[in-house]
Scaffold this active site. Structure first.
Site, PDB file in Angstrom:
ATOM      1  N   THR A  65       0.874  -1.174   0.000  1.00 48.68           N
ATOM      2  CA  THR A  65       0.000   0.000   0.000  1.00 48.68           C
ATOM      3  C   THR A  65       0.909   1.221   0.000  1.00 48.68           C
ATOM      4  O   THR A  65       1.651   1.428   0.964  1.00 48.68           O
ATOM      5  CB  THR A  65      -0.895   0.029   1.253  1.00 48.68           C
ATOM      6  OG1 THR A  65      -1.630  -1.191   1.313  1.00 48.68           O
ATOM      7  CG2 THR A  65      -1.857   1.201   1.209  1.00 48.68           C
ATOM      8  N   LYS A  98      -7.925   1.332  -3.128  1.00 52.78           N
ATOM      9  CA  LYS A  98      -7.598   0.915  -1.755  1.00 52.78           C
ATOM     10  C   LYS A  98      -7.790   2.069  -0.767  1.00 52.78           C
ATOM     11  O   LYS A  98      -8.419   1.910   0.276  1.00 52.78           O
ATOM     12  CB  LYS A  98      -6.146   0.419  -1.740  1.00 52.78           C
ATOM     13  CG  LYS A  98      -5.517   0.260  -0.380  1.00 52.78           C
ATOM     14  CD  LYS A  98      -5.699  -1.110   0.180  1.00 52.78           C
ATOM     15  CE  LYS A  98      -5.175  -1.179   1.607  1.00 52.78           C
ATOM     16  NZ  LYS A  98      -5.446  -2.428   2.247  1.00 52.78           N
ATOM     17  N   LYS A 131      -2.049   4.935   8.571  1.00 56.15           N
ATOM     18  CA  LYS A 131      -1.214   5.007   7.360  1.00 56.15           C
ATOM     19  C   LYS A 131      -2.108   5.220   6.123  1.00 56.15           C
ATOM     20  O   LYS A 131      -1.864   6.097   5.301  1.00 56.15           O
ATOM     21  CB  LYS A 131      -0.409   3.712   7.207  1.00 56.15           C
ATOM     22  CG  LYS A 131       0.334   3.638   5.882  1.00 56.15           C
ATOM     23  CD  LYS A 131       0.950   2.282   5.587  1.00 56.15           C
ATOM     24  CE  LYS A 131       1.494   2.273   4.159  1.00 56.15           C
ATOM     25  NZ  LYS A 131       2.091   1.022   3.747  1.00 56.15           N
TER      26      LYS A 131
HETATM   27  P1  NAD Z   1       6.129  -5.755   7.213  1.00 56.28           P
HETATM   28  O1  NAD Z   1       6.813  -4.569   7.836  1.00 56.28           O
HETATM   29  O2  NAD Z   1       5.868  -6.967   8.034  1.00 56.28           O
HETATM   30  O3  NAD Z   1       6.947  -6.219   5.901  1.00 56.28           O
HETATM   31  C1  NAD Z   1       7.688  -5.372   5.065  1.00 56.28           C
HETATM   32  C2  NAD Z   1       9.011  -6.079   4.785  1.00 56.28           C
HETATM   33  O4  NAD Z   1       9.766  -5.290   3.852  1.00 56.28           O
HETATM   34  C3  NAD Z   1       9.884  -6.228   6.034  1.00 56.28           C
HETATM   35  O5  NAD Z   1      10.199  -7.595   6.242  1.00 56.28           O
HETATM   36  C4  NAD Z   1      11.129  -5.399   5.721  1.00 56.28           C
HETATM   37  O6  NAD Z   1      12.332  -5.948   6.253  1.00 56.28           O
HETATM   38  C5  NAD Z   1      11.131  -5.446   4.209  1.00 56.28           C
HETATM   39  N1  NAD Z   1      11.912  -4.378   3.589  1.00 56.28           N
HETATM   40  C6  NAD Z   1      11.984  -3.061   3.940  1.00 56.28           C
HETATM   41  N2  NAD Z   1      12.803  -2.403   3.110  1.00 56.28           N
HETATM   42  C7  NAD Z   1      13.268  -3.316   2.225  1.00 56.28           C
HETATM   43  C8  NAD Z   1      14.157  -3.241   1.112  1.00 56.28           C
HETATM   44  N3  NAD Z   1      14.738  -2.093   0.747  1.00 56.28           N
HETATM   45  N4  NAD Z   1      14.398  -4.382   0.417  1.00 56.28           N
HETATM   46  C9  NAD Z   1      13.816  -5.555   0.769  1.00 56.28           C
HETATM   47  N5  NAD Z   1      12.973  -5.686   1.807  1.00 56.28           N
HETATM   48  C10 NAD Z   1      12.701  -4.574   2.518  1.00 56.28           C
HETATM   49  O7  NAD Z   1       4.780  -5.162   6.609  1.00 56.28           O
HETATM   50  P2  NAD Z   1       3.498  -6.021   6.109  1.00 56.28           P
HETATM   51  O8  NAD Z   1       2.497  -6.069   7.204  1.00 56.28           O
HETATM   52  O9  NAD Z   1       3.978  -7.265   5.454  1.00 56.28           O
HETATM   53  O10 NAD Z   1       2.910  -5.010   5.021  1.00 56.28           O
HETATM   54  C11 NAD Z   1       3.475  -4.874   3.722  1.00 56.28           C
HETATM   55  C12 NAD Z   1       2.621  -3.914   2.915  1.00 56.28           C
HETATM   56  O11 NAD Z   1       1.286  -4.430   2.826  1.00 56.28           O
HETATM   57  C13 NAD Z   1       2.504  -2.515   3.502  1.00 56.28           C
HETATM   58  O12 NAD Z   1       2.542  -1.573   2.458  1.00 56.28           O
HETATM   59  C14 NAD Z   1       1.156  -2.539   4.212  1.00 56.28           C
HETATM   60  O13 NAD Z   1       0.581  -1.253   4.291  1.00 56.28           O
HETATM   61  C15 NAD Z   1       0.372  -3.455   3.294  1.00 56.28           C
HETATM   62  N6  NAD Z   1      -0.754  -4.143   3.943  1.00 56.28           N
HETATM   63  C16 NAD Z   1      -0.586  -4.732   5.170  1.00 56.28           C
HETATM   64  C17 NAD Z   1      -1.672  -5.391   5.751  1.00 56.28           C
HETATM   65  C18 NAD Z   1      -1.521  -6.048   7.103  1.00 56.28           C
HETATM   66  O14 NAD Z   1      -2.545  -6.435   7.678  1.00 56.28           O
HETATM   67  N7  NAD Z   1      -0.320  -6.246   7.619  1.00 56.28           N
HETATM   68  C19 NAD Z   1      -2.910  -5.429   5.099  1.00 56.28           C
HETATM   69  C20 NAD Z   1      -3.038  -4.857   3.839  1.00 56.28           C
HETATM   70  C21 NAD Z   1      -1.941  -4.204   3.268  1.00 56.28           C
END
Ligand code: NAD
Length: 290
Positions: free
Chosen positions: A87, A162, A237
């Site tokens: 997102t 979204k 967010k």
């Molecule tokens: P998260 O923080 O668990 O995962 C993000 C991952 O990206 C982390 O493991 C981090 O180490 C990695 N990362 C950061 N910078 C990086 C880079 N330069 N190269 C490689 N890896 C890198 O977050 P999440 O909960 O998995 O969410 C991911 C996305 O999905 C976000 O944009 C969030 O808004 C969206 N989202 C999350 C949910 C939820 O319920 N968690 C629901 C819908 C959408």
């Protein structure tokens, strides 16, 4: 397909695992977490992207997406697809898609709803922006990771769908919680309130499917001491992204703006961080008209 998966966090890891379990050849990269079982591990984003049919990113925000895109686009071969499921702000989604297309790639933004549970179960909903060609090439992957994919139009429109959806969700959750708190003070039983509203014109997903009052309606985070679910800071967010987008296109969103202010106060000043976004109800319960 040969797939590179960058960002193996709470959402990315189970999504990548589902693709591997369905027989795809998945190579992952994350700056912090290790690749889950069944996923080959690359030493960099560029290495994970090189020679793949599809590269999927699942990252925290638009700034990080842009940095990763700068690294992976030159590593990808012509005709490959860059799919961002994070997102992020609409501008970053459109800029990255433009950059990918200028390099001879296909691109799509496909943020998801369904949370960590949906990512593990393979029941996410994808809101997709991008060309018809990108959408049809990606459809078999959406079928594995999710239960529904809606093609919303050109690049950026997935993110637009979204944030509009989540702006409605934030506003209706606040309205539902303030109405329950008012009903309490008026001496109206919460179950009666649910019975009426859930079958009347005030019904909504927040009331009917995710009721913020414990012990009322279907099972929800309210019944589990407001453990998320969908954390208040993630709602914040998405609301901030909605206001950033509204500012960019000069759209008047007074309730979206109020919802952003309330969730920001809740998360940053009132101990809301780490609680489900429906914990607005106990917040309103404690308050008075000032
Ligand atoms: P998260 O923080 O668990 O995962 C993000 C991952 O990206 C982390 O493991 C981090 O180490 C990695 N990362 C950061 N910078 C990086 C880079 N330069 N190269 C490689 N890896 C890198 O977050 P999440 O909960 O998995 O969410 C991911 C996305 O999905 C976000 O944009 C969030 O808004 C969206 N989202 C999350 C949910 C939820 O319920 N968690 C629901 C819908 C959408």
């Amino acid at each position: 397909m040969k797939i590179g998966f960058i960002g193996l966090g709470n959402m990315g890891a189970p999504m990548a695992s589902n693709l591997a379990a369905a027989g795809h050849d998945v190579t992952g990269f994350d700056t912090v977490t290790k690749a889950p079982e069944g996923i080959a591990s690359a030493a960099s984003a560029a290495e994970a992207a090189s020679g793949q049919d599809v590269v999927i990113t699942m990252l925290p925000n638009g700034g990080i997406l842009r940095t990763v895109a700068d690294e992976v686009i030159p590593a990808m071969g012509p005709g490959a697809v860059l799919l961002d499921c994070s997102t992020v702000d609409v501008d970053s989604a459109r800029a990255v898609a433009e950059q990918a297309e200028a390099a001879g790639l296909l691109a799509a933004d496909a943020p998801v709803s369904g949370g960590i549970g949906g990512a593990s179960a393979g029941t996410l909903t994808f809101m997709v922006g991008g060309s018809e060609a990108a959408f049809s090439k990606l459809s078999p992957l959406f079928d594995i990771m999710g239960q529904k994919a809606v093609h919303c139009g050109p690049s950026g429109n997935g993110q637009a769908a979204k944030i509009c959806n989540n702006m409605i969700l934030g506003v209706t959750m606040i309205a539902t919680c303030e109405a329950f708190a008012l009903a309490d003070k008026l001496g109206l039983d919460r179950q009666k309130m649910f019975d009426v509203v859930s079958t009347s014109s005030g019904y909504s997903w927040s009331m009917n499917a995710y009721c913020p009052a414990p012990g009322v309606g279907p099972q929800s985070p309210a019944d589990n001491n407001y453990q998320p679910g969908f954390a208040a800071e993630l709602m914040l967010k998405d609301l901030r992204l909605s206001q950033q987008a509204a500012e960019a296109v000069d759209a008047d969103t007074p309730l979206g703006s109020d919802a952003t202010r309330l969730y920001s106060q809740f998360v940053e000043d009132e101990d809301g961080r780490g609680k489900d976004f429906s914990a607005m109800l106990p917040r309103f319960e404690k308050r008075h008209r000032s």
